[in-house]
Design a protein around this motif. Sequence first.
Motif, PDB file in Angstrom:
ATOM      1  N   TYR A 101       0.808  -1.293   0.165  1.00  0.00           N
ATOM      2  CA  TYR A 101      -0.099   0.187   0.140  1.00  0.00           C
ATOM      3  C   TYR A 101       0.912   1.202  -0.002  1.00  0.00           C
ATOM      4  N   GLU A 103       0.646   4.885   1.763  1.00  0.00           N
ATOM      5  CA  GLU A 103       0.284   5.845   2.696  1.00  0.00           C
ATOM      6  C   GLU A 103       0.162   7.291   2.390  1.00  0.00           C
ATOM      7  N   TYR A 258      -5.232   5.146   2.241  1.00  0.00           N
ATOM      8  CA  TYR A 258      -4.194   4.208   2.028  1.00  0.00           C
ATOM      9  C   TYR A 258      -4.797   3.418   0.757  1.00  0.00           C
ATOM     10  N   SER A 311       4.543   3.085   5.222  1.00  0.00           N
ATOM     11  CA  SER A 311       4.059   3.975   6.098  1.00  0.00           C
ATOM     12  C   SER A 311       5.363   4.630   6.915  1.00  0.00           C
TER      13      SER A 311
END
Length: 333
Positions: A101, A103, A258, A311
């Motif tokens: 993902y 962020e 996200y 992240s």
Amino acid sequence: MKSFPINSLLAISALAFLGAMPSVGVAQVVKIDGSSTVYPVTEAVAEEFQKANKGLKVTVGVSGTGGGFKKFCRGETDISDASRPISVSEMEACKKTGVEYFELPIAFDALTVVINPKNTWLKQATVAELKKMWEPAAQGTVMRWNQVNPAWPDQPMKLFGAGSDSGTFDYFTEAIVGKSKSSRGDFTASEDDNVLVQGVAGDVNAIGYFGYAYYAENTNKLKALPIAEKEGKPAVSPSAETVIAGTYQPLARPIFIYVNAKSLAKTEVKKFVDFYMSQGAKLAKEVKYVPLPASVYAANVKHLSQGRKGSVFGGKNEVGISIEELAKREARL
């Protein structure tokens, strides 16, 4: 050779023909779920995006930050709205299913403590007083206003707050009580902030908390409570100005989307995320959140183009981070 009835052959031929045809009228859908705090921004972006991109559809659900991450890490959604950074356990859940993902911080929120407008005696509260109301030890014991502060009336205290799947619950408990998810349980809880709005609006002895956008939409029904970070410090009201100045502490916080890295390969998702980064600041301001500096949205776009996943928070929900610090951290990712 085995023979088939003519009607069966016709049916098979029809199915084969249909299977060969390109699908007609099937909408390309961007699936989003998660935080009720982030919902007003994402919903505003989705509405404008669909106006500009006929045939593309965006669905935006509200199951709370935690509920949204559960779906996201199972690969059920393209984007997850979050009012706090992804946690260590959620990072592990995504890792197990192979979900990578991006962020993307999209605005700042002034998490707002609200009271009923007919409440004429509560002018402000300290973090210590809020902790006395909400800490686990208060359950079943701190039930009246004068138990928190002897200067307050001997009246029943009605508490309304975010549900346990909410990122707002996680952030508020960490900022006020000192530990995420550490809270009394005997209060009216909901992941739907509109339920909390109605609860506080309907009871003079009520107090609750949720994202600033929901207060801003209901100023005729609610009063925002100024908060003093420490005893003796001035109480500060939530506003764009106090968030930008860094004086509304400890309840100012970044909010995020996200994006599933695999989903980004889909044209409709890429278009939507690009649209979000170009229009998000304007629409965040319209729904009463604080837009981030242009450098942060530019950093988001750079991270997407360069494939910088993950992240900057390392699974921690940090209290007190400023807009300036967030901008620096994102630039270093």
